[in-house]
Motif scaffolding. Structure first.
Motif, PDB file in Angstrom:
ATOM      1  N   ALA A  81       0.912  -1.096  -0.001  1.00  0.00           N
ATOM      2  CA  ALA A  81      -0.055   0.191   0.007  1.00  0.00           C
ATOM      3  C   ALA A  81       0.921   1.355   0.024  1.00  0.00           C
ATOM      4  CB  ALA A  81      -0.792  -0.086   1.204  1.00  0.00           C
ATOM      5  N   ASN A  82       0.243   2.367  -0.177  1.00  0.00           N
ATOM      6  CA  ASN A  82       0.895   3.595  -0.346  1.00  0.00           C
ATOM      7  C   ASN A  82       1.277   4.044   1.185  1.00  0.00           C
ATOM      8  OD1 ASN A  82      -1.988   3.895  -0.446  1.00  0.00           O
ATOM      9  ND2 ASN A  82      -1.694   5.876  -0.348  1.00  0.00           N
ATOM     10  N   HIS A  83       2.055   4.810   1.535  1.00  0.00           N
ATOM     11  CA  HIS A  83       2.563   5.111   2.848  1.00  0.00           C
ATOM     12  C   HIS A  83       2.586   6.452   3.088  1.00  0.00           C
ATOM     13  CE1 HIS A  83       3.995   4.438   6.823  1.00  0.00           C
ATOM     14  NE2 HIS A  83       5.106   4.225   6.568  1.00  0.00           N
ATOM     15  N   THR A  84       1.656   7.211   3.864  1.00  0.00           N
ATOM     16  CA  THR A  84       1.583   8.335   4.119  1.00  0.00           C
ATOM     17  C   THR A  84       1.350   9.101   5.489  1.00  0.00           C
ATOM     18  OG1 THR A  84      -0.801   8.567   3.693  1.00  0.00           O
ATOM     19  CG2 THR A  84       0.513   8.966   1.568  1.00  0.00           C
ATOM     20  N   SER A  85       0.987   7.867   6.388  1.00  0.00           N
ATOM     21  CA  SER A  85       0.422   8.411   7.602  1.00  0.00           C
ATOM     22  C   SER A  85       0.721   7.351   8.764  1.00  0.00           C
ATOM     23  CB  SER A  85      -1.152   8.512   7.670  1.00  0.00           C
ATOM     24  OG  SER A  85      -1.817   8.323   8.977  1.00  0.00           O
ATOM     25  N   ILE A 152       4.029  -5.009   2.875  1.00  0.00           N
ATOM     26  CA  ILE A 152       5.431  -4.139   2.951  1.00  0.00           C
ATOM     27  C   ILE A 152       4.630  -2.885   2.329  1.00  0.00           C
ATOM     28  CG2 ILE A 152       7.461  -3.504   1.724  1.00  0.00           C
ATOM     29  CD1 ILE A 152       8.075  -6.459   1.621  1.00  0.00           C
ATOM     30  N   PHE A 153       5.169  -1.832   2.677  1.00  0.00           N
ATOM     31  CA  PHE A 153       5.230  -0.266   2.030  1.00  0.00           C
ATOM     32  C   PHE A 153       6.249  -0.191   1.260  1.00  0.00           C
ATOM     33  CE2 PHE A 153       2.747   0.084   6.088  1.00  0.00           C
ATOM     34  CZ  PHE A 153       1.430   0.132   5.890  1.00  0.00           C
ATOM     35  N   PRO A 154       6.091  -0.420  -0.157  1.00  0.00           N
ATOM     36  CA  PRO A 154       7.147  -0.334  -0.996  1.00  0.00           C
ATOM     37  C   PRO A 154       7.743   0.923  -1.275  1.00  0.00           C
ATOM     38  CG  PRO A 154       5.146  -0.753  -2.204  1.00  0.00           C
ATOM     39  CD  PRO A 154       4.779  -0.733  -0.950  1.00  0.00           C
ATOM     40  N   GLU A 155       7.289   1.958  -0.991  1.00  0.00           N
ATOM     41  CA  GLU A 155       8.030   3.380  -1.218  1.00  0.00           C
ATOM     42  C   GLU A 155       9.062   3.220  -0.313  1.00  0.00           C
ATOM     43  OE1 GLU A 155       4.976   6.615  -1.641  1.00  0.00           O
ATOM     44  OE2 GLU A 155       3.903   5.190  -0.477  1.00  0.00           O
TER      45      GLU A 155
END
Length: 244
Positions: A81-85, A152-155
């Protein structure tokens, strides 16, 4: 008015940490038992999901999950998933019922209480160390053999505020191909707005989640890693554009 906003944000962040710590303190003996054997991890995972729901509800968040495909109970997957928070971990636990193990940065192990269980249940990685990154593969292989999935947060970290979605690292996709497990892209649409890493920001509201159609890997080889990476990132990026 501005003073009220800053006061709200300070109290809101303090409340978040209280919500994180309170269930851990109350359930500490049960949590200790649940992590004492690797085979008992699914029980720990169920408790972790309740912990996550407690935090999200306590923060005034309500989630809306749309699924294009639902994981089967008997299979392992690579969830990304995207990771922002700061709430990404909790929302992932709420969004996915299949027991999974996080691969995450070792710095989170320093957080009091949370870090104690984090380092004992997750696969920690020092992204500055090649040796550490290689060790992740060995530990992930071991956990996959027990029937759990990997998340995993792939960023590879939280991108700067102006970046919608950073470039993805190859590790998650290489691991998925090596083990012939589907990649499940998941898009979090509102987490940055709800509880970003910027201190003076955030507030209650909706958290939209889109669980996308799985990307199968059974016909792929390691040579296809970059293509799989690009496909997964494209899926999430397009959905973020729809959400925004």
């Amino acid at each position: 008015m501005k003073l009220f906003k800053y006061l709200f944000w300070i109290l809101y962040r303090i409340w978040f940490y209280i919500l994180v710590a309170l269930p851990i303190l109350i359930l500490f003996p049960i949590l200790l038992i649940s992590i004492s054997k690797e085979s008992w991890y699914p029980y720990f995972f169920k408790i972790a999901r309740l912990w996550a729901k407690f935090i999200l509800v306590g923060m005034g968040f309500h989630w809306k999950i749309e699924r294009e495909q639902t994981p089967e109970n008997t299979k392992s997957y690579m969830f990304i998933a995207n990771h922002t928070s700061m709430a990404d971990i909790m929302l992932m636990l709420v969004s996915v019922k299949n027991p999974f193990v996080f691969v995450g940065k070792k710095e989170l192990a320093k957080i009091p209480l949370f870090g104690f269980f984090y380092k004992r249940t997750c696969i920690l990685v020092d992204r500055s160390s090649e040796k550490s990154r290689k060790a992740v593969f060995l530990r992930a292989q071991k956990r996959l053999r027990t029937g759990v999935s990997i998340c995993i947060f792939p960023e590879g970290g939280v991108p700067e505020e102006h970046i919608m979605l950073d470039e993805f690292k190859d590790g998650a996709f290489r691991l998925a191909i090596n083990h012939d497990i589907p990649v499940v892209p998941i898009t979090f649409g509102d987490n940055k707005k709800r509880l970003s890493y910027t201190f003076f920001s955030g507030g209650p509201g909706i958290m939209r989640v889109k669980v996308h159609k799985f990307l199968e890997t059974d016909t792929l080889t390691i040579k296809d890693t970059k293509a799989l990476n690009a496909e997964a990132r494209c899926v999430i990026l397009k959905q973020l554009e729809v959400f925004n």
